[in-house]
Design a protein around this motif. Structure first.
Motif, short mmCIF file in Angstrom:
data_model
loop_
_atom_site.label_atom_id
_atom_site.label_comp_id
_atom_site.label_asym_id
_atom_site.label_seq_id
_atom_site.Cartn_x
_atom_site.Cartn_y
_atom_site.Cartn_z
N UNK A 1 -0.11 -2.21 -4.85
CA UNK A 1 -0.81 -1.34 -3.92
C UNK A 1 -0.06 -0.07 -3.54
N UNK A 2 1.23 -0.17 -3.22
CA UNK A 2 1.98 1.05 -2.83
C UNK A 2 2.28 2.01 -3.98
N UNK A 3 2.25 1.52 -5.23
CA UNK A 3 2.69 2.36 -6.35
C UNK A 3 1.62 2.66 -7.39
N UNK A 4 0.48 1.99 -7.32
CA UNK A 4 -0.56 2.18 -8.34
C UNK A 4 -1.93 1.89 -7.74
N UNK A 5 -2.93 2.49 -8.35
CA UNK A 5 -4.30 2.13 -7.99
C UNK A 5 -4.68 0.94 -8.86
N UNK A 6 -5.11 -0.14 -8.24
CA UNK A 6 -5.58 -1.31 -8.98
C UNK A 6 -7.07 -1.40 -8.72
N UNK A 7 -7.84 -1.41 -9.81
CA UNK A 7 -9.29 -1.45 -9.66
C UNK A 7 -9.88 -2.50 -10.59
N UNK A 8 -10.85 -3.21 -10.08
CA UNK A 8 -11.60 -4.17 -10.89
C UNK A 8 -12.86 -3.46 -11.35
#
Length: 132
Positions: free
Chosen positions: A47-54
């Motif tokens: 969360x703090x370093x990348x966008x995570x998307x489903x």
């Protein structure tokens, strides 16, 4: 002319981790995997370093579960390109992906060697739909 809002883009300074959760990935069609925990782990750790998307089906069902790691703008400038990982069906592989992305991801950090076993090349049609 469409009035739909365009999805917001991740800040260019961050990697984007796309997790397939469509017709095969993230479902009972891939047994023995806690799919909810996999996505939650990636979101919590990255969360703090990348966008995570489903996203819905990435059309690479034979490789379920599929995760695509796209480089940050700095990673792209350093020559990084999106990396498609398939058969990510264990927590160790998920942890290896998270470690790599925290280190900078494509173009900025070498992935753990074990991830070579998960890497695959999707068709151009599929690749274009995700990477554009």
């Amino acid at each position: 002319m469409s009035r739909r809002k365009r999805p917001t883009q991740a800040p260019a300074s961050r990697c984007t981790v796309t997790v397939c959760r469509g017709c095969c990935c993230g479902t009972a069609k891939v047994p023995g995997v806690d799919h909810t925990a996999q996505l939650s782990t990636l979101k919590a750790e990255l969360g703090p370093v990348a966008q995570v998307r489903a996203v819905n089906c990435l059309d690479a069902c034979e490789q379920a579960n599929v995760i695509v790691v796209q480089p940050s703008s700095a990673g792209r400038a350093a020559g990084g390109r999106p990396v498609w990982l398939g058969l990510v069906n264990d927590s160790d592989a998920t942890a290896d992906i998270a470690t790599w992305v925290r280190a900078g991801g494509p173009g900025l950090a070498d992935p753990p060697t074990i991830l070579d076993l998960y890497a695959f090349g999707p068709s151009r049609r599929v690749r274009r739909a995700v990477e554009d």
